[in-house]
Scaffold this active site. Structure first.
Site, PDB file in Angstrom:
ATOM      1  N   LYS A  33      43.027   6.711  73.131  1.00  0.00           N
ATOM      2  CA  LYS A  33      44.057   7.447  72.421  1.00  0.00           C
ATOM      3  C   LYS A  33      43.500   8.693  71.710  1.00  0.00           C
ATOM      4  O   LYS A  33      44.051   9.785  71.835  1.00  0.00           O
ATOM      5  CB  LYS A  33      44.656   6.475  71.407  1.00  0.00           C
ATOM      6  CG  LYS A  33      45.681   7.008  70.513  1.00  0.00           C
ATOM      7  CD  LYS A  33      46.180   5.872  69.641  1.00  0.00           C
ATOM      8  CE  LYS A  33      45.082   5.373  68.718  1.00  0.00           C
ATOM      9  NZ  LYS A  33      45.402   5.537  67.303  1.00  0.00           N
ATOM     10  N   THR A  34      42.420   8.492  70.996  1.00  0.00           N
ATOM     11  CA  THR A  34      41.854   9.613  70.244  1.00  0.00           C
ATOM     12  C   THR A  34      41.341  10.692  71.197  1.00  0.00           C
ATOM     13  O   THR A  34      41.496  11.879  70.939  1.00  0.00           O
ATOM     14  CB  THR A  34      40.718   9.134  69.329  1.00  0.00           C
ATOM     15  OG1 THR A  34      41.169   7.989  68.630  1.00  0.00           O
ATOM     16  CG2 THR A  34      40.334  10.200  68.337  1.00  0.00           C
ATOM     17  N   ASP A 220      49.624  10.991  65.270  1.00  0.00           N
ATOM     18  CA  ASP A 220      48.888   9.794  65.674  1.00  0.00           C
ATOM     19  C   ASP A 220      49.498   8.569  64.987  1.00  0.00           C
ATOM     20  O   ASP A 220      50.160   8.705  63.958  1.00  0.00           O
ATOM     21  CB  ASP A 220      47.425   9.966  65.246  1.00  0.00           C
ATOM     22  CG  ASP A 220      46.518   8.957  65.908  1.00  0.00           C
ATOM     23  OD1 ASP A 220      46.981   8.255  66.824  1.00  0.00           O
ATOM     24  OD2 ASP A 220      45.346   8.881  65.516  1.00  0.00           O
ATOM     25  N   GLU A 221      49.296   7.392  65.527  1.00  0.00           N
ATOM     26  CA  GLU A 221      49.788   6.148  64.915  1.00  0.00           C
ATOM     27  C   GLU A 221      51.276   6.244  64.589  1.00  0.00           C
ATOM     28  O   GLU A 221      51.714   5.872  63.499  1.00  0.00           O
ATOM     29  CB  GLU A 221      49.003   5.825  63.631  1.00  0.00           C
ATOM     30  CG  GLU A 221      47.497   5.788  63.790  1.00  0.00           C
ATOM     31  CD  GLU A 221      46.971   4.512  64.424  1.00  0.00           C
ATOM     32  OE1 GLU A 221      47.783   3.757  65.001  1.00  0.00           O
ATOM     33  OE2 GLU A 221      45.754   4.289  64.372  1.00  0.00           O
ATOM     34  N   GLN A 251      51.096  -2.413  67.762  1.00  0.00           N
ATOM     35  CA  GLN A 251      50.154  -2.364  66.646  1.00  0.00           C
ATOM     36  C   GLN A 251      50.823  -1.911  65.357  1.00  0.00           C
ATOM     37  O   GLN A 251      50.152  -1.468  64.423  1.00  0.00           O
ATOM     38  CB  GLN A 251      48.979  -1.447  66.980  1.00  0.00           C
ATOM     39  CG  GLN A 251      48.081  -2.015  68.061  1.00  0.00           C
ATOM     40  CD  GLN A 251      46.823  -1.190  68.264  1.00  0.00           C
ATOM     41  OE1 GLN A 251      45.963  -1.119  67.395  1.00  0.00           O
ATOM     42  NE2 GLN A 251      46.713  -0.554  69.413  1.00  0.00           N
ATOM     43  N   ARG A 604      40.223  -5.711  68.880  1.00  0.00           N
ATOM     44  CA  ARG A 604      39.095  -4.973  68.304  1.00  0.00           C
ATOM     45  C   ARG A 604      37.808  -5.333  69.017  1.00  0.00           C
ATOM     46  O   ARG A 604      36.808  -4.638  68.913  1.00  0.00           O
ATOM     47  CB  ARG A 604      38.901  -5.292  66.802  1.00  0.00           C
ATOM     48  CG  ARG A 604      40.015  -4.948  65.859  1.00  0.00           C
ATOM     49  CD  ARG A 604      40.501  -3.564  65.979  1.00  0.00           C
ATOM     50  NE  ARG A 604      41.635  -3.499  66.892  1.00  0.00           N
ATOM     51  CZ  ARG A 604      42.053  -2.380  67.474  1.00  0.00           C
ATOM     52  NH1 ARG A 604      41.433  -1.253  67.260  1.00  0.00           N
ATOM     53  NH2 ARG A 604      43.089  -2.380  68.286  1.00  0.00           N
TER      54      ARG A 604
END
Length: 739
Positions: A33-34, A220-221, A251, A604
DNA sequence: ACGCTTCCAGTTTTT
DNA sequence: CTGGAAGCGT
């Protein structure tokens, strides 16, 4: 630019290279994503010749903002400056600082954190003669904050809640609270977003200015945005329509904080004709870990639906360990880490997650005992500590002496013999004269009720006046020295000389290093000296989550703090019903968010996951037993490696002596006499999963607690309610599957 | 006004 | 169990 694109997979490429207009990137955990976000920014600048200052990129943490800035800089060979990359709060602050008058604020307004809010709320309560027992400040803060998240101002709130007596009182508090905030020239966190939206809505010129300025907006997010943030993004993108949002509905874990998952679920309706791209390839975890995560999350209804896949090997199964006590759980973790170290792992490879901070105690103890270096993330951050807040309050007061909240915090810290009676009188005089408490303190001798305290008050005023001069002339770090020295704040702690007080002194000293570091960074970036205002701002808007996770230590943290991070080995502790999912979430029907939290935790992990629960846990000084988490049962047994198949629960299984239990008639001795209409074929239950309720002709009803092996050798372990634990051959056992 | 005692609550917390 | 807040005695 090509070298950046080359590294992307097809979906990522599509996301980065997509044209103008609204875009929704549904980016699963570990899907790069980043990388997509940063590549997109680089692409816009390098290929589309977009000016960096016309890009607004919003992240949820300062750390993420920094990361994007650094990565983009690196991609483009450095030297590019993106003025509008930051968090929602810092971006709004930046906008608000440009036009504070548009909202009736003055230049240099303060930002109130939760502590400041609480003090102010208490003031409002006493001003309105309301009982803080009936209306706990915490609850009021919560209600007001959520309202601001929903863009409900004090007037709307009052109109909406006129029928509910208690809420109509909260409405009164809300009203007075807002009045005081403006009076003190302060905004709370919620105001930063709320007021930015208000400013844009009410001022055509300002709105036009920003709508033109931001040609591209990237968020983002996105799954964790609240209504106010949604509206802000909506307004800002109205003109160019270039809104590029990245998120993962699976998430979304901050609903309790006002995040509205519908922002992401309804994006396609809100932005018709938008492009939707799914990033489902996970680069982080092994297949087994991913399958386990997928199995858990698929139990949620409220989701867009996507299934992550991985190119990586199957890897080891998800490890499950059933401990007897929380301390055993902690030692299991510690020992596993030590074993891993022997095999060449690094401490930094490990992370221990838990649901609530209070669980960290036993983990910490075991790690300390085994000399394992660790670091606790989250909890009370450095800047939240009382002693630090005291020093900061002095600095804030120097920025605005009329800020009664800061004044009240420091006026008797350290003790100067100025008690609450004096403070009450000062407050009253301040209200009567329409001035601030500091103004009252300045003229203490002219107020009849303050004669006795006048000497002490003028001493305090004299000190502040001197510091005010220093604030103008000196750097922040020199000013810090003056504050420490003139207020003599360390003295009380030195006299106390306990472990606690010594650590407080250390913290206060540490604050100076923080100031120096910040000042250096600032000079490096902007070529200017750090101002007091900028320093305080960065402090209130920064958190523990901004801390580095790199280093030779084990990271221990709540599941919430784990979002966005990755570790080779992850321990999920406290997998117990009532802990995780928490009782509160169960009571409020917020199970899906808890499940997403579980999903976040598992995803994670890169190579190994350990899921642990314990039969007995001491929390808040109370020892209780908890059943295993339902999330555990959602993972199919063939993905799980049962480390200790039969826990001590065998011996603990009690013989029930009730007349009737689960449709089973039993005698005093606990032996079943008959089971009506019972038939079962051998092997009927060969595929049962853990947690499944089954019935056996002889042993009665029970729960499958373990399965081992496969095929004809498969063994099932069943904990029967009456007969205790039994191991049965799956292919021969005559078990009936119950609902 | 201060300090000692008692009482009470106690998820998660990117800002 | 623990930290913070309220209550009470000096």
């Amino acid at each position: 630019m090509d070298f950046i694109i080359e590294k992307l997979n097809d979906m990522q490429k599509e996301a980065v290279l997509t044209g103008d207009g609204p875009v929704l990137i549904l980016a699963g955990a570990g899907s790069g994503k980043t990388r997509v976000l940063t590549s997109r920014v680089a692409y816009l600048v390098m290929e589309k010749s977009v000016n960096p200052s016309s890009i607004l990129a919003i992240t949820f943490t300062n750390k993420a903002a920094r990361e994007i800035n650094n990565r983009v800089g690196k991609m483009m060979g450095g030297g590019m400056w993106f003025p509008w990359i930051g968090t929602f709060h810092s971006m709004c602050l930046k906008m608000l600082r440009m036009y504070p008058e548009s909202l009736g604020y003055r230049k240099g307004f303060a930002i109130y954190d939760t502590d400041d809010q609480k003090v102010l709320i208490k003031d409002c309560l006493s001003e309105l003669d309301l009982d803080s027992k009936l209306l706990p400040p915490k609850m009021i803060i919560n209600v007001i904050s959520r309202s601001k998240d929903e863009l409900i101002d004090e007037v709307d709130f009052s109109n909406k809640n006129s029928s509910d007596y208690r809420m109509s009182l909260v409405a009164k508090v809300y009203n007075v609270y807002q009045k005081h905030l403006v009076e003190y020239n302060a905004m709370d966190f919620g105001d930063l977003i709320f007021n930015a939206v208000k400013m844009l809505r009410e001022n055509d010129n300002i709105r036009n200015y920003f709508q033109n300025a931001f040609k591209h907006i990237l968020i983002d997010e996105y799954q964790d945005t609240n209504t106010a943030q949604y509206e802000l993004a909506h307004i800002l993108s109205e003109k160019h329509k270039n809104i590029f949002v990245v998120g993962d509905d699976d998430q979304s874990i901050y609903g309790w904080r006002g995040a509205n998952i519908n922002n992401i679920l309804d994006f396609e309706e809100d932005y018709p004709g938008c492009m939707v791209i799914r990033l489902e390839q996970n680069y982080r975890s092994t297949k087994n870990i991913l399958s386990a995560a997928n199995e858990v999350i698929k139990n949620n209804d409220d989701r867009k639906g996507k299934t992550l896949w991985s190119d990586r090997s199957r890897g080891s199964k998800v490890n499950y360990y059933k401990a007897t006590t929380d301390s055993m759980e902690a030692y299991f973790v510690a020992n596993k880490i030590l074993k891993g170290m022997e095999k060449g792992r690094d401490y930094a490879d490990y992370a221990v997650f838990y649901r609530v901070n209070a669980q960290s105690r036993s983990i910490e103890q075991a790690l300390r005992d085994k000399d394992i270096p660790y670091r606790v993330f989250g909890g009370i951050s450095f800047y939240q500590r009382k002693e630090i807040k005291d020093v900061l309050a002095y600095l804030k007061l120097l920025l605005n002496v009329n800020d009664n909240i800061q004044l009240k915090r420091v006026i008797n810290e350290p003790k100067r013999g100025i008690g609450k009676t004096t403070l009450h009188k000062m407050e009253e005089y301040a209200i009567d004269t329409g001035s601030s408490m500091y103004e009252v303190a300045k003229d203490a001798d002219i107020y009849p009720g303050l004669h006795k305290a006048a000497v002490k008050l003028s001493g305090f005023v004299a000190m502040i006046e001197k510091l005010l001069t220093a604030a103008i002339e000196k750097s922040v770090s020199d000013l810090y020295d003056d504050v420490i020295q003139m207020t003599d704040i360390l003295k009380q702690y030195e006299l106390e000389n306990t472990i606690n007080s010594r650590s407080r002194i250390e913290n206060i000293r540490e604050l100076k290093s923080a100031i120096i570091t910040k000042a250096e960074d600032y000079y490096e970036s902007f070529g200017e000296e750090l101002t007091l205002e900028t320093f305080l701002e960065s402090v209130t808007l920064s958190t523990d989550a901004d801390n580095e996770t790199e280093g030779t230590f084990v990271s221990i943290m709540t599941l919430h703090s784990a979002k966005g991070l990755e570790f080779p080995v992850v321990f999920m502790t406290g997998m117990e019903e009532g802990i995780f999912p928490s009782v509160q979430s169960l009571g409020e029907g917020r199970l899906e968010e808890e499940r997403r939290l579980c999903y976040v935790g598992i995803t994670r992990a890169m190579d190994e996951v350990y899921i642990i629960n314990t039969m007995q846990r001491t929390l808040y000084g109370r020892t209780q037993t908890y059943p295993e988490s339902q999330f555990l049962r959602e993972i199919s047994p063939n993905l799980i490696n049962y480390i200790n198949g039969s826990g001590p629960s065998v011996r603990k299984t009690k013989t029930y002596n009730r007349e009737s239990f689960g449709g089973l008639r039993i005698t005093k001795g606990g032996k079943p006499i008959s089971i009506a209409g019972f038939t079962a074929e051998a092997g009927e239950a060969a595929d049962v999963k853990i947690g499944q309720r089954v019935r056996h002709k002889k042993f009665g009803d029970g729960t499958v607690t373990n399965t081992e092996g496969s095929g004809s050798d498969k063994m099932i372990e069943v904990a029967f309610d009456m007969a205790g634990k039994k191991r049965l051959m799956a292919s021969f056992a005559k078990l009936k599957i119950l609902d």
